[in-house]
Write an enzyme that holds these catalytic residues in place. Structure first.
Site, short mmCIF file in Angstrom:
data_model
loop_
_atom_site.label_atom_id
_atom_site.label_comp_id
_atom_site.label_asym_id
_atom_site.label_seq_id
_atom_site.Cartn_x
_atom_site.Cartn_y
_atom_site.Cartn_z
N CYS A 267 -8.10 -3.56 -10.84
CA CYS A 267 -7.57 -2.44 -11.60
C CYS A 267 -7.09 -1.41 -10.58
O CYS A 267 -7.90 -0.74 -9.94
CB CYS A 267 -8.68 -1.90 -12.49
SG CYS A 267 -8.18 -0.62 -13.62
N CYS B 167 0.11 3.02 3.84
CA CYS B 167 0.58 2.45 5.11
C CYS B 167 1.67 1.40 4.98
O CYS B 167 2.28 1.00 5.97
CB CYS B 167 -0.61 1.85 5.86
SG CYS B 167 -1.29 0.35 5.11
N CYS C 15 -5.39 0.54 6.20
CA CYS C 15 -5.54 2.00 6.31
C CYS C 15 -6.76 2.56 5.61
O CYS C 15 -7.07 3.74 5.76
CB CYS C 15 -4.29 2.71 5.83
SG CYS C 15 -4.06 2.72 4.03
N CYS D 298 0.85 -1.18 0.00
CA CYS D 298 0.00 0.00 0.00
C CYS D 298 0.89 1.24 0.00
O CYS D 298 1.82 1.35 0.80
CB CYS D 298 -0.91 0.00 1.23
SG CYS D 298 -1.91 1.49 1.39
#
Length: 142
Positions: A131, A57, A109, A54
């Site tokens: 996507c 986070c 998060c 991510c």
């Protein structure tokens, strides 16, 4: 970027902190559910062994390697994956854009990743296409 600065960022992190740790475009996409233009993301055509984390986070979201390569070229203009790391991604109904879609967010998060589309006929084990905005990700080579 936040993923490199702290692993303590999560759903309880105040928006003013997100504004401090994310770049302008990353904040727009991850926190305000924006989208980068098709074909512009750095991970769209990338094929390398590693983990996609991510961009907010740092949580592990997707893998790409020769054994369990879930990343594929869908031709959609954004990085595409047919499956996430179990438990890493939440799904939500998204009724924007005049249609029903499935938004995907980081479980840790809540950062906006993109959308998942199913039954499009891709030759993948799940017939699903995550996507994902490149700006929602950070790649870590292994």
């Amino acid at each position: 970027m936040a993923a490199q600065q702290s692993t303590n960022l999560d759903k309880s992190t105040p928006e003013n902190v997100w504004k401090e740790v994310l770049g302008t475009e990353e904040y727009r996409i991850l926190r305000q559910k924006g989208t980068e233009p098709a074909g512009t993301g750095e991970y769209n055509k990338m094929k390398a062994d590693g983990v996609y984390r991510c961009g907010g986070c740092g949580a592990e979201l997707y893998t790409s390697d020769t054994k369990s390569d879930t990343k594929f070229d869908s031709g959609c203009g954004w990085p595409a994956f047919y499956a996430e790391i179990p438990g890493a991604v939440d799904r939500h109904v998204d009724m924007t854009m005049g249609m029903k879609r499935t938004e995907i967010t980081c479980t840790k998060c809540g950062g906006h990743l993109g959308h998942v589309f199913e039954n499009e006929g891709f030759p993948t084990p799940t017939d699903a296409r995550h996507c994902v905005n490149s700006r929602s990700l950070k790649f870590e080579a292994v």
